[in-house]
Write an enzyme that holds these catalytic residues in place. Structure first.
Site, PDB file in Angstrom:
ATOM      1  N   HIS A  70      37.902  37.805  48.765  1.00 28.36           N
ATOM      2  CA  HIS A  70      36.613  38.171  47.987  1.00 28.36           C
ATOM      3  C   HIS A  70      36.537  37.212  47.144  1.00 28.36           C
ATOM      4  O   HIS A  70      35.241  36.819  47.268  1.00 28.36           O
ATOM      5  CB  HIS A  70      37.142  39.650  47.079  1.00 28.36           C
ATOM      6  N   ALA A  74      39.918  46.599  44.647  1.00 32.17           N
ATOM      7  CA  ALA A  74      41.070  46.023  44.911  1.00 32.17           C
ATOM      8  C   ALA A  74      41.000  44.714  45.432  1.00 32.17           C
ATOM      9  O   ALA A  74      41.481  44.159  46.579  1.00 32.17           O
ATOM     10  CB  ALA A  74      41.690  46.827  45.958  1.00 32.17           C
TER      11      ALA A  74
END
Ligand code: PAF
Length: 280
Positions: free
Chosen positions: A37, A32
């Site tokens: 990230h 997800a």
């Protein structure tokens, strides 16, 4: 991007790369993926010659089975995002690859890091995090490991894991600043589960952290904490904790000259959000 599903094949590939002198930048995730990230990937690409992401929703770190079942999975989008940002390798293992039959989970002596804050409210969580990160490091053996500061306590725990296991000799931990939405909400995979009205409320967490930072020079810590908890509760959060603690030990700050961090964990419905802000 090269995709690996098997630990052995990945380990062999990366060992060959390392033998040729290639440096490896690794960021473990549970998928997800969001811009938080991607900031880890960007750092890895800047610093290391080969970037590798793992996506594995680790069952052993969920103290709440419902949270595990509802953890968002957006694999196709994740892969597109990684490819478009130039990630070199993706490791996408099954549970059996990470915990093969006969695998013996380690037990890690994390001291008080495991009993305060997240450790207190999520018993067993950090043992699960250590198990999976230890195993991933065994497979990947990276030069650099990238983690986000949003999980402040997790960063401390993994730093401790590296020294407990001696892996700090081979891998350097890099901690990246929290990436936020425009309204201040810390990016998190769990944000995907927020309803529209919960999403509108969620930035209050960061707002209270900011207020606590402003108030610190002039107000007693206990008062700051109580005010933050009251304000969040009035808005509809169910607060696990709002604490201002020593950055190193995560224990209450006695000496105001020492670096401190404000940390919060609170529920909106059944979604638990965390955030933090260094306050001095
Ligand atoms: O922060 C996370 O997403 C997870 O705790 C980690 C470090 C990938 C281990 O499963």
């Amino acid at each position: 991007m090269i995709l690996f599903k098997e630990a052995k094949a990945l380990n062999q590939f990366l060992s060959d790369q390392k033998k040729n002198g290639t440096t490896i930048g690794f960021f473990p995730t549970m998928g997800a993926l969001h811009n938080g990230h991607i900031s880890l990937l960007d750092q890895a690409k800047k610093e290391a010659q080969l970037s590798i992401c793992s996506i594995f929703v680790n069952p052993t770190q969920f103290n709440n089975p419902d949270d595990f079942k509802k953890y968002p999975v957006t694999l196709e989008k994740d892969i597109d995002l990684l490819v478009s940002h130039g990630c070199d390798v993706l490791f996408l293992p099954s549970v059996e690859e990470i915990y093969p039959p006969g695998y013996k989970a380690g037990v890690y002596d994390l001291g008080t890091l495991e009993t305060v804050l997240e450790g207190h409210y999520r018993p067993g969580h950090f043992q699960g995090v250590c198990q999976v990160v230890d195993r991933l490091l065994e497979i990947v053996n990276p030069t650099f490991l990238y983690l986000g500061q949003k999980d402040f306590q997790q960063c401390q725990v993994i730093q401790k894991l590296l020294s407990l296991t001696g892996r700090n000799e081979q891998v350097t931990l890099r901690i990246s600043p929290t990436v936020r939405e425009k309204d201040g909400l810390a990016m998190s995979s769990r944000n995907l589960r927020l309803s529209q009205s919960q999403r509108a409320l969620a930035p209050a967490l960061f707002e209270e952290l900011r207020k606590s930072k402003e108030a610190l020079p002039s107000k007693p810590i206990e008062v700051i904490k109580q005010e933050a908890m009251r304000s969040l509760t009035e808005k509809g959060f169910v607060v696990d904790y709002f604490e201002i603690v020593d950055t190193q030990t995560l224990l209450p700050v006695n000496d105001r000259a020492k670096p401190a961090v404000a940390l919060v964990a609170a529920f909106l419905g059944d979604i638990r959000l965390i955030d933090n802000l260094p306050v001095n």
